[in-house]
Structure formats: C-alpha cells, structure tokens
Design an enzyme around this catalytic site. Structure first.
Site, PDB file in Angstrom:
ATOM      1  N   LYS A 107       0.842  -1.632  -0.055  1.00  0.00           N
ATOM      2  CA  LYS A 107       0.080  -0.020  -0.219  1.00  0.00           C
ATOM      3  C   LYS A 107       0.956   1.423  -0.043  1.00  0.00           C
ATOM      4  O   LYS A 107       2.002   1.059   0.178  1.00  0.00           O
ATOM      5  CB  LYS A 107      -0.566   0.045   1.141  1.00  0.00           C
ATOM      6  CG  LYS A 107      -2.074   0.735   1.120  1.00  0.00           C
ATOM      7  CD  LYS A 107      -3.134  -0.003   0.595  1.00  0.00           C
ATOM      8  CE  LYS A 107      -4.247   0.910   0.148  1.00  0.00           C
ATOM      9  NZ  LYS A 107      -5.756   0.077  -0.646  1.00  0.00           N
ATOM     10  N   GLY A 219     -22.934   3.915   3.452  1.00  0.00           N
ATOM     11  CA  GLY A 219     -22.337   4.350   1.828  1.00  0.00           C
ATOM     12  C   GLY A 219     -23.615   4.301   1.278  1.00  0.00           C
ATOM     13  O   GLY A 219     -23.917   3.746   0.189  1.00  0.00           O
ATOM     14  N   GLY A 221     -20.860   4.745  -2.478  1.00  0.00           N
ATOM     15  CA  GLY A 221     -19.927   5.589  -3.703  1.00  0.00           C
ATOM     16  C   GLY A 221     -19.348   4.284  -4.014  1.00  0.00           C
ATOM     17  O   GLY A 221     -21.364   3.593  -4.328  1.00  0.00           O
ATOM     18  N   ASN A 222     -18.696   4.207  -4.874  1.00  0.00           N
ATOM     19  CA  ASN A 222     -18.503   3.160  -6.150  1.00  0.00           C
ATOM     20  C   ASN A 222     -18.839   1.718  -5.645  1.00  0.00           C
ATOM     21  O   ASN A 222     -19.736   1.249  -6.325  1.00  0.00           O
ATOM     22  CB  ASN A 222     -17.266   3.603  -5.880  1.00  0.00           C
ATOM     23  CG  ASN A 222     -16.672   2.144  -6.870  1.00  0.00           C
ATOM     24  OD1 ASN A 222     -15.872   0.949  -6.673  1.00  0.00           O
ATOM     25  ND2 ASN A 222     -17.014   1.460  -8.456  1.00  0.00           N
TER      26      ASN A 222
HETATM   27  P1  NAD Z   1     -15.865   6.266  -2.353  1.00  0.00           P
HETATM   28  O1  NAD Z   1     -15.477   7.382  -1.984  1.00  0.00           O
HETATM   29  O2  NAD Z   1     -16.877   6.229  -3.508  1.00  0.00           O
HETATM   30  O3  NAD Z   1     -17.394   6.623  -1.746  1.00  0.00           O
HETATM   31  C1  NAD Z   1     -17.475   6.472  -0.151  1.00  0.00           C
HETATM   32  C2  NAD Z   1     -19.434   6.684   0.416  1.00  0.00           C
HETATM   33  O4  NAD Z   1     -18.901   6.547   2.042  1.00  0.00           O
HETATM   34  C3  NAD Z   1     -19.925   8.032   0.017  1.00  0.00           C
HETATM   35  O5  NAD Z   1     -21.358   7.748  -0.676  1.00  0.00           O
HETATM   36  C4  NAD Z   1     -19.844   8.509   1.321  1.00  0.00           C
HETATM   37  O6  NAD Z   1     -20.824   9.860   1.324  1.00  0.00           O
HETATM   38  C5  NAD Z   1     -20.105   7.841   2.064  1.00  0.00           C
HETATM   39  N1  NAD Z   1     -19.510   7.928   3.603  1.00  0.00           N
HETATM   40  C6  NAD Z   1     -18.420   8.526   4.098  1.00  0.00           C
HETATM   41  N2  NAD Z   1     -18.636   8.368   5.538  1.00  0.00           N
HETATM   42  C7  NAD Z   1     -19.488   8.366   5.849  1.00  0.00           C
HETATM   43  C8  NAD Z   1     -19.858   7.734   6.934  1.00  0.00           C
HETATM   44  N3  NAD Z   1     -19.379   8.788   7.957  1.00  0.00           N
HETATM   45  N4  NAD Z   1     -21.174   7.737   7.414  1.00  0.00           N
HETATM   46  C9  NAD Z   1     -22.061   7.207   5.875  1.00  0.00           C
HETATM   47  N5  NAD Z   1     -21.328   7.418   4.558  1.00  0.00           N
HETATM   48  C10 NAD Z   1     -20.035   7.738   4.864  1.00  0.00           C
HETATM   49  O7  NAD Z   1     -15.673   5.017  -1.542  1.00  0.00           O
HETATM   50  P2  NAD Z   1     -15.686   3.209  -2.283  1.00  0.00           P
HETATM   51  O8  NAD Z   1     -14.636   3.457  -3.162  1.00  0.00           O
HETATM   52  O9  NAD Z   1     -17.019   3.464  -2.472  1.00  0.00           O
HETATM   53  O10 NAD Z   1     -15.067   2.522  -1.071  1.00  0.00           O
HETATM   54  C11 NAD Z   1     -15.760   2.227  -0.149  1.00  0.00           C
HETATM   55  C12 NAD Z   1     -15.452   1.765   1.433  1.00  0.00           C
HETATM   56  O11 NAD Z   1     -14.527   0.227   0.000  1.00  0.00           O
HETATM   57  C13 NAD Z   1     -13.682   2.306   1.470  1.00  0.00           C
HETATM   58  O12 NAD Z   1     -13.840   0.994   2.789  1.00  0.00           O
HETATM   59  C14 NAD Z   1     -12.827   1.472   0.483  1.00  0.00           C
HETATM   60  O13 NAD Z   1     -10.837   1.484   1.153  1.00  0.00           O
HETATM   61  C15 NAD Z   1     -13.869  -0.248   0.469  1.00  0.00           C
HETATM   62  N6  NAD Z   1     -12.493  -0.364  -0.796  1.00  0.00           N
HETATM   63  C16 NAD Z   1     -13.071  -0.100  -2.179  1.00  0.00           C
HETATM   64  C17 NAD Z   1     -13.111  -0.974  -3.017  1.00  0.00           C
HETATM   65  C18 NAD Z   1     -12.759  -0.286  -4.250  1.00  0.00           C
HETATM   66  O14 NAD Z   1     -12.709  -1.158  -5.651  1.00  0.00           O
HETATM   67  N7  NAD Z   1     -13.894   0.958  -4.681  1.00  0.00           N
HETATM   68  C19 NAD Z   1     -12.129  -2.087  -2.741  1.00  0.00           C
HETATM   69  C20 NAD Z   1     -11.942  -2.560  -1.959  1.00  0.00           C
HETATM   70  C21 NAD Z   1     -12.504  -1.701  -0.787  1.00  0.00           C
END
Ligand code: NAD
Length: 428
Positions: A107, A219, A221-222
């Site tokens: 990382k 959440g 997001g993605n």
């Molecule tokens: P993102 O930034 O696209 O979305 C994050 C979401 O969480 C947003 O909707 C944001 O508003 C919400 N959020 C933030 N703080 C919050 C809170 N206190 N309460 C409620 N909602 C809150 O991120 P992502 O890519 O969807 O990743 C989310 C998680 O998944 C992270 O822990 C990331 O490390 C993990 N992850 C992501 C991937 C990937 O491919 N994107 C892969 C493995 C793990």
C-alpha cells in the site's frame, strides 16, 4: 479516516494475533508476518503554483510478497499515517491470498489534500512518488493502483513517469488506468458486484431466498452503488442508505420502506457519493441520523463506507432480524464488535473476502496489460464471479467444518497460504 484513538494497524495485528494463536503459528513466521517486510518513507518536493516549494511525505509499505508481486493502492489524504498504510498493506496480503491470486500485499500514500492542490501540483506529486520508488516498484515486483482521492488520471501520470525512467512501455506497471489506455472493462463494477456474488452464496448456504430479503447500506459511493444495483437485480430490496453530507459535516441515512430506486437516487448524488438531502426528501425519502442505517429492521447490513463503523459501542443497535453482514468497506468492524456479532450469531462475510472483487479485477487488468490483449466485459465478470465464489466456498466450508467465525476462517486460510509460501521459499 480513522478517529484519534483508532489505530488500524493495531487492529490488523490484533486480528492476526488471534488467528496465529488459533493455528499455533511458529514464532519465527509469526514475527515475520506481524510487521511489513519493507517500508519506504520519502520526501516529494513540489513547485507550487504560487512560486514556493512544498515538500510532501510519501510512503510505500510492502507487507509480504512471498506469493507474488505486491499489489495495493496509493492514497492521497491529509490525515494519512504510516500506520494506516501498514494496516492496508497487511490486509492486501490476506486479501490476495484468500482469493488465491498470485500477488502479495502493498500500500502507498502521500500526506496531502487534493482538494487544495491544482492538477499541476498533483501531477508533480504523482511523478515525484514514482521517481522515489521507481527502483522498488514495477510490473514484476510491486504494482500500484488508485485508492482514496487518487484516480485514473493519477495512474496515467505515474505510468508515464515510470516508462520515461525505464525507457520502455510497461502497461502492467499500474492498474486503475482508463479503459482504452490499459484499463479493464468491469473494474468499476468489480468491488460492488464481487460483494454481491459472496452475498448470493451466503444466502444459499443459509437457505434464504434473496427475493424475501431487505438490506440497509452504509455509504453510497462506488462499492455501494454497484452492490445495490446487482442485489436489486437479483430481487432484494434496499430500504435504507447512508452517506456523508459535506455541507453539514455529518452523515445521514435515507429510508424508503418500499425500496430505494438506485437510478433516481443516482441523479441526485454527487461524484463523492453524497446524496442531496432536500431532493431526497422531495422524493419521499425519510431523513434519519447517520448511524440509523445500523438499527434498521432488515435481513442484511452492508457497511460500504469506511473503517471503524461497527464498534462495541453501537453493535447493540443492530436489529434482531439481521442475519448477514456483508462488509464492502475495509475494516468496518472492530475486534470487540466481532465478539458481539459472534454472540448474536450473525453471519459475517469479512471485508478482505467480501470486497476482494476490486483487487481480483485489478489482477485481471495487470494480466491483460502484460499481454496487451483485452477481454470483453462478460469474460471479466464471469472470471470474477468464479474467483469470488470459489473463495467464499472455501472459507464457508472451513468455518462450518471447524465451527469458526467467518472472519477467523478467512484469516486461517489466508495466513496459512502466506506462511506456507514463506516456508517453501526457505525464509523461515
Ligand atoms: P467512495 O469514496 O466512492 O464512497 C464512499 C461513500 O461513503 C460515500 O457515499 C460517502 O458519502 C460515504 N461516507 C463517508 N463517510 C461516511 C459516514 N461517516 N457515514 C456514512 N457514509 C459515509 O468509496 P468506495 O470506493 O465506495 O469505497 C468504500 C469502502 O470500500 C472503503 O472502505 C474502501 O477502502 C473500500 N474498498 C473499495 C474498493 C473499490 O474498488 N472502490 C475496493 C476494496 C475496498
């Protein structure tokens, strides 16, 4: 990011120690796997737009590469700490091992806030990071990727710098590139879809029909968006989602008992996954405090936002109806909350298994880039389903055979595989 008292690396080590005891891991290998193999800490000088020079701190942590080249994202965050990077690198080692891809765990990060940096300044940070690390990363030793606040553009700048230094084309140096510039189809969907492939299997082994289930998601997001889409397509109903509200600096949950409409919600969601609250209320969504996603009367909870969300302090809020927790986020549940979930007999699909779809598809991107031959989306997604289902089945089988909590079973498999690779190489 983590709160002040929460140290993700201590949590990663606590999880490791528990399973190391369980499998009687020898002291030598235990010492080796408990900490990263290598760490790089360096400075990145940047000529700022205002004429000054600012120096940013960068990191790369290579936790273990016994099973193959390291793999892991690079995070840009103002509160980045070396312990966050160490924890995430450690989790990457277990994640790659549990889904049986031939990669190790790494990382990286830079302490910076892209909100306050111009694109030119961000480009210098990307190129500076690669200049510091070029000798120690690459397609056959350690392959970076995007993470929080880094995207496909950052990856392309990094690739360009690496290729300029090496004097050759190395599309397999980095993943998360745009489709058409070495990126893989299906990567955007991969983590959310992968989460639902494992949930589908968990429902099967628990004899639950997905069409009779409801879910609440933290959440939007993605990960959450693609998870909700596939779960809904399979016949499930999401009745609550939560997100961070940038204007109010707090989280809210949005509830609709007859089921949220993903397409309608996406129209009122910004690129950071924030839902516009007034528009949501106009559409008939009930606005609740942020933490209420956890107390909903649903069958499934999906924490898909960030770490340290289900803790000993709030696990008591979880409704009696909840049968499954599918962890989309990294580290959403603390070890003390795990004890409560275990007592409640909630079936947990642990983070490093449930969200491994992202790294699995990144591995596919690496393979396609190294071959310079790209697959159609159906091929990517069917290979992803195959990998995720096989990994889930192995963990579930071990959990039932040895009566283990699912997180512990996943750790037993991952740690044993990495320990074996270290032994086979003669390291310990
Ligand atoms: P993102 O930034 O696209 O979305 C994050 C979401 O969480 C947003 O909707 C944001 O508003 C919400 N959020 C933030 N703080 C919050 C809170 N206190 N309460 C409620 N909602 C809150 O991120 P992502 O890519 O969807 O990743 C989310 C998680 O998944 C992270 O822990 C990331 O490390 C993990 N992850 C992501 C991937 C990937 O491919 N994107 C892969 C493995 C793990």
């Amino acid at each position: 990011m983590a709160g002040k008292s929460f140290n993700p690396f201590e949590m990663a080590q606590a999880q490791f120690d528990k399973v190391a005891d369980l499998i009687n891991l020898d002291s030598g290998i235990r010492e080796l796997l408990r900490v990263p193999l290598r760490e790089y800490h360096f400075s990145i000088p940047v000529h700022m737009d205002d004429g000054t020079v600012k120096v940013f701190r960068g990191f790369r942590v290579q936790h273990n590469d016994a099973r193959g080249p390291g793999k892991g994202g690079i995070r840009f965050h103002p509160q980045e700490t070396i312990d966050t990077v160490r924890a995430l690198a450690t989790w990457m080692t277990w994640k790659c091992a549990v889904v049986e891809i031939p990669l190790g765990g790494s990382k990286g990060g830079v302490i910076c806030d892209p909100h306050n940096l111009s694109l030119k300044e961000q480009e210098q940070i990307c190129r500076g990071w690669v200049r510091q690390m070029a000798k120690n990363v690459g397609p056959i030793n350690d392959v970076p990727a995007p993470d929080v606040m880094t995207n496909a553009q950052h990856m392309l700048w990094m690739l360009d710098e690496f290729e300029a230094i090496q004097g050759s084309k190395y599309p397999g140096f980095i993943t998360g590139k745009p489709v058409g510039m070495g990126g893989s189809l299906g990567r955007t969907e991969a983590t959310g879809y992968g989460l639902i492939y494992t949930l589908r299997e968990a429902l099967k082994v628990n004899h639950i029909n997905v069409k009779n289930t409801t879910a609440s998601v933290q959440g939007f997001g993605n990960v959450a968006q693609y998870a909700i889409r596939l779960y809904t397509e399979m016949g499930g109903r999401v009745t609550c989602v939560s997100c961070w509200d940038q204007a109010d600096q707090t989280a809210y949950s949005y509830r609709k008992s007859d089921g949220i409409d993903i397409d309608v919600l996406l129209q009122i969601t910004d690129r950071f996954g924030g839902i516009q609250k007034d528009k949501a209320k106009d559409l008939g969504y009930e606005q609740l405090p942020g933490e209420n996603w956890l107390s909903q009367e649903v069958d499934i909870l999906m924490p898909c936002a960030l770490e340290n969300q289900v803790t000993a302090d709030n696990a008591g809020m979880i409704n009696k109806k909840v049968k499954i927790i599918a962890e989309g986020a990294n580290g959403p549940t603390t070890p003390d909350a795990d004890l409560i979930l275990e007592n409640k007999k909630i079936y947990v699909i642990p983070d490093f298994l449930a969200n491994a779809g992202g790294v699995t598809c990144s591995y596919f991107e690496q393979v396609q880039s190294n071959m310079n031959f790209f697959w159609v989306k159906e091929e990517v997604l069917s290979r992803l389903d195959e990998k995720m289902t096989a990994a889930f089945t192995a963990v579930n089988d071990l959990a039932s055979k040895r009566n283990l909590y699912m997180r512990d079973a996943a750790y037993v498999i991952a740690i044993s595989r990495v320990a074996q690779a270290c032994k086979d190489r003669g390291w310990v």
